[in-house]
Scaffold this motif. Structure first.
Motif, PDB file in Angstrom:
ATOM      1  N   ALA A  70     -11.516  -2.602  23.303  1.00 16.25           N
ATOM      2  CA  ALA A  70     -12.457  -1.980  24.236  1.00 16.25           C
ATOM      3  C   ALA A  70     -13.905  -2.179  23.802  1.00 16.25           C
ATOM      4  O   ALA A  70     -14.777  -2.460  24.638  1.00 16.25           O
ATOM      5  N   VAL A  71     -14.171  -2.044  22.507  1.00 19.39           N
ATOM      6  CA  VAL A  71     -15.533  -2.226  22.008  1.00 19.39           C
ATOM      7  C   VAL A  71     -16.003  -3.660  22.244  1.00 19.39           C
ATOM      8  O   VAL A  71     -17.122  -3.889  22.695  1.00 19.39           O
ATOM      9  N   ALA A  72     -15.157  -4.621  21.952  1.00 20.13           N
ATOM     10  CA  ALA A  72     -15.531  -6.027  22.163  1.00 20.13           C
ATOM     11  C   ALA A  72     -15.827  -6.282  23.640  1.00 20.13           C
ATOM     12  O   ALA A  72     -16.802  -6.965  23.972  1.00 20.13           O
ATOM     13  N   ALA A  73     -15.016  -5.732  24.525  1.00 19.86           N
ATOM     14  CA  ALA A  73     -15.229  -5.925  25.965  1.00 19.86           C
ATOM     15  C   ALA A  73     -16.521  -5.246  26.427  1.00 19.86           C
ATOM     16  O   ALA A  73     -17.291  -5.822  27.196  1.00 19.86           O
ATOM     17  N   ALA A  74     -16.775  -4.035  25.951  1.00 20.38           N
ATOM     18  CA  ALA A  74     -17.980  -3.305  26.358  1.00 20.38           C
ATOM     19  C   ALA A  74     -19.245  -4.008  25.865  1.00 20.38           C
ATOM     20  O   ALA A  74     -20.232  -4.108  26.600  1.00 20.38           O
TER      21      ALA A  74
ATOM     22  N   VAL B 153     -25.602  -3.495  27.995  1.00 19.92           N
ATOM     23  CA  VAL B 153     -25.114  -2.599  26.944  1.00 19.92           C
ATOM     24  C   VAL B 153     -25.830  -3.006  25.668  1.00 19.92           C
ATOM     25  O   VAL B 153     -25.663  -4.120  25.169  1.00 19.92           O
ATOM     26  N   ALA B 154     -26.657  -2.092  25.143  1.00 14.80           N
ATOM     27  CA  ALA B 154     -27.436  -2.399  23.948  1.00 14.80           C
ATOM     28  C   ALA B 154     -26.640  -2.144  22.684  1.00 14.80           C
ATOM     29  O   ALA B 154     -26.740  -2.890  21.712  1.00 14.80           O
ATOM     30  N   GLU B 155     -25.854  -1.058  22.695  1.00 22.31           N
ATOM     31  CA  GLU B 155     -25.155  -0.656  21.489  1.00 22.31           C
ATOM     32  C   GLU B 155     -24.081   0.350  21.868  1.00 22.31           C
ATOM     33  O   GLU B 155     -24.078   0.877  22.983  1.00 22.31           O
ATOM     34  N   LEU B 156     -23.199   0.643  20.938  1.00 19.86           N
ATOM     35  CA  LEU B 156     -22.191   1.674  21.133  1.00 19.86           C
ATOM     36  C   LEU B 156     -22.329   2.713  20.044  1.00 19.86           C
ATOM     37  O   LEU B 156     -22.744   2.411  18.933  1.00 19.86           O
TER      38      LEU B 156
ATOM     39  N   VAL C  53     -19.263  -1.982   8.207  1.00 20.05           N
ATOM     40  CA  VAL C  53     -18.322  -0.890   8.024  1.00 20.05           C
ATOM     41  C   VAL C  53     -18.199  -0.091   9.321  1.00 20.05           C
ATOM     42  O   VAL C  53     -19.154   0.479   9.800  1.00 20.05           O
ATOM     43  N   GLY C  54     -17.018  -0.070   9.890  1.00 24.95           N
ATOM     44  CA  GLY C  54     -16.766   0.736  11.078  1.00 24.95           C
ATOM     45  C   GLY C  54     -17.302   0.191  12.378  1.00 24.95           C
ATOM     46  O   GLY C  54     -17.106   0.801  13.421  1.00 24.95           O
ATOM     47  N   ASP C  55     -18.010  -0.918  12.378  1.00 28.12           N
ATOM     48  CA  ASP C  55     -18.611  -1.435  13.604  1.00 28.12           C
ATOM     49  C   ASP C  55     -17.587  -1.832  14.658  1.00 28.12           C
ATOM     50  O   ASP C  55     -17.879  -1.749  15.840  1.00 28.12           O
ATOM     51  N   ALA C  56     -16.432  -2.266  14.259  1.00 31.89           N
ATOM     52  CA  ALA C  56     -15.448  -2.776  15.216  1.00 31.89           C
ATOM     53  C   ALA C  56     -14.946  -1.697  16.168  1.00 31.89           C
ATOM     54  O   ALA C  56     -14.509  -2.009  17.268  1.00 31.89           O
ATOM     55  N   ARG C  57     -15.016  -0.419  15.765  1.00 31.24           N
ATOM     56  CA  ARG C  57     -14.511   0.659  16.617  1.00 31.24           C
ATOM     57  C   ARG C  57     -15.563   1.719  16.928  1.00 31.24           C
ATOM     58  O   ARG C  57     -15.286   2.685  17.627  1.00 31.24           O
ATOM     59  N   ARG C  58     -16.766   1.549  16.419  1.00 32.69           N
ATOM     60  CA  ARG C  58     -17.812   2.567  16.599  1.00 32.69           C
ATOM     61  C   ARG C  58     -18.119   2.760  18.072  1.00 32.69           C
ATOM     62  O   ARG C  58     -18.272   1.809  18.826  1.00 32.69           O
ATOM     63  N   GLY C  59     -18.204   4.023  18.478  1.00 33.57           N
ATOM     64  CA  GLY C  59     -18.536   4.341  19.858  1.00 33.57           C
ATOM     65  C   GLY C  59     -17.347   4.378  20.779  1.00 33.57           C
ATOM     66  O   GLY C  59     -17.502   4.452  21.996  1.00 33.57           O
TER      67      GLY C  59
ATOM     68  N   GLU D 182     -19.242  -1.989  35.429  1.00 35.72           N
ATOM     69  CA  GLU D 182     -18.869  -3.280  34.836  1.00 35.72           C
ATOM     70  C   GLU D 182     -18.146  -3.082  33.502  1.00 35.72           C
ATOM     71  O   GLU D 182     -17.191  -3.788  33.195  1.00 35.72           O
ATOM     72  N   VAL D 183     -18.587  -2.101  32.714  1.00 31.73           N
ATOM     73  CA  VAL D 183     -17.914  -1.809  31.444  1.00 31.73           C
ATOM     74  C   VAL D 183     -16.473  -1.379  31.718  1.00 31.73           C
ATOM     75  O   VAL D 183     -15.539  -1.857  31.069  1.00 31.73           O
ATOM     76  N   ARG D 184     -16.280  -0.480  32.691  1.00 30.83           N
ATOM     77  CA  ARG D 184     -14.912  -0.045  33.031  1.00 30.83           C
ATOM     78  C   ARG D 184     -14.043  -1.234  33.422  1.00 30.83           C
ATOM     79  O   ARG D 184     -12.896  -1.353  32.989  1.00 30.83           O
ATOM     80  N   ALA D 185     -14.582  -2.117  34.251  1.00 31.50           N
ATOM     81  CA  ALA D 185     -13.807  -3.275  34.703  1.00 31.50           C
ATOM     82  C   ALA D 185     -13.453  -4.190  33.536  1.00 31.50           C
ATOM     83  O   ALA D 185     -12.306  -4.637  33.413  1.00 31.50           O
ATOM     84  N   LYS D 186     -14.422  -4.479  32.670  1.00 31.16           N
ATOM     85  CA  LYS D 186     -14.185  -5.387  31.537  1.00 31.16           C
ATOM     86  C   LYS D 186     -13.210  -4.785  30.529  1.00 31.16           C
ATOM     87  O   LYS D 186     -12.334  -5.480  30.012  1.00 31.16           O
ATOM     88  N   VAL D 187     -13.360  -3.495  30.246  1.00 27.62           N
ATOM     89  CA  VAL D 187     -12.464  -2.841  29.289  1.00 27.62           C
ATOM     90  C   VAL D 187     -11.049  -2.809  29.851  1.00 27.62           C
ATOM     91  O   VAL D 187     -10.082  -3.118  29.150  1.00 27.62           O
ATOM     92  N   THR D 188     -10.923  -2.454  31.121  1.00 30.40           N
ATOM     93  CA  THR D 188      -9.598  -2.416  31.752  1.00 30.40           C
ATOM     94  C   THR D 188      -8.947  -3.789  31.719  1.00 30.40           C
ATOM     95  O   THR D 188      -7.777  -3.927  31.338  1.00 30.40           O
ATOM     96  N   GLU D 189      -9.690  -4.808  32.088  1.00 31.96           N
ATOM     97  CA  GLU D 189      -9.159  -6.178  32.081  1.00 31.96           C
ATOM     98  C   GLU D 189      -8.723  -6.601  30.680  1.00 31.96           C
ATOM     99  O   GLU D 189      -7.637  -7.166  30.503  1.00 31.96           O
ATOM    100  N   ALA D 190      -9.541  -6.294  29.692  1.00 29.58           N
ATOM    101  CA  ALA D 190      -9.232  -6.701  28.316  1.00 29.58           C
ATOM    102  C   ALA D 190      -7.993  -5.995  27.786  1.00 29.58           C
ATOM    103  O   ALA D 190      -7.116  -6.622  27.186  1.00 29.58           O
ATOM    104  N   VAL D 191      -7.899  -4.694  27.998  1.00 21.54           N
ATOM    105  CA  VAL D 191      -6.753  -3.941  27.491  1.00 21.54           C
ATOM    106  C   VAL D 191      -5.482  -4.335  28.238  1.00 21.54           C
ATOM    107  O   VAL D 191      -4.425  -4.524  27.628  1.00 21.54           O
TER     108      VAL D 191
END
Length: 136
Positions: free
Chosen positions: A31-35, A41-44, A64-70, A100-109
């Protein structure tokens, strides 16, 4: 010759039984990668997470922790609920970015075989400068 001794075996099942479980952390990373791939999207992550990330950047532990932060996710069976905290670029329309974030995250997952029941988004801040420079 005894014909019973030379019988052929029937087809062997190609797939063994068992269960597959996908951890919450896997969905969070996806989800983070997709968002992050969505323009605007500037940051999470919330203020505290971004503050600690800034400190970690300064001491050389910037990954450290960047892959899942936010992001937090909860997987139940074959369905997932994803919660994101975003920082968007100034001047970007919130409804358009979050849609767009919802669509990309849904598609990726869903590409990993899970159903997405919800993608909940909280816009925590606005980045006033270059991407990655949200107010802390």
């Amino acid at each position: 010759m005894n014909h019973e001794a030379t019988q052929e075996l029937g087809p062997v099942p190609a797939v063994a039984g068992g269960t597959t479980k996908v951890s919450d952390e896997v969905i969070e990373k996806i989800a983070v990668a997709a968002a992050r791939a969505v323009p605007g999207v500037a940051e999470l992550g919330g203020d505290v997470a971004r503050f600690f990330n800034t400190v970690l950047d300064r001491v050389g532990l910037d990954q450290v922790g960047d892959a899942r932060r936010g992001c937090s996710a909860h997987v139940t069976g074959d369905a997932a609920v994803v919660n994101l905290v975003l920082v968007i670029q100034a001047g970007q329309p919130v409804p358009q970015i979050t849609s767009e974030v919802r669509a990309k995250v849904t598609e990726a997952v869903e590409a990993y075989g899970l159903r997405v029941d919800e993608v909940n988004i909280r816009v925590d801040d606005v980045a006033m400068g270059d991407p990655g420079t949200a107010a802390v």
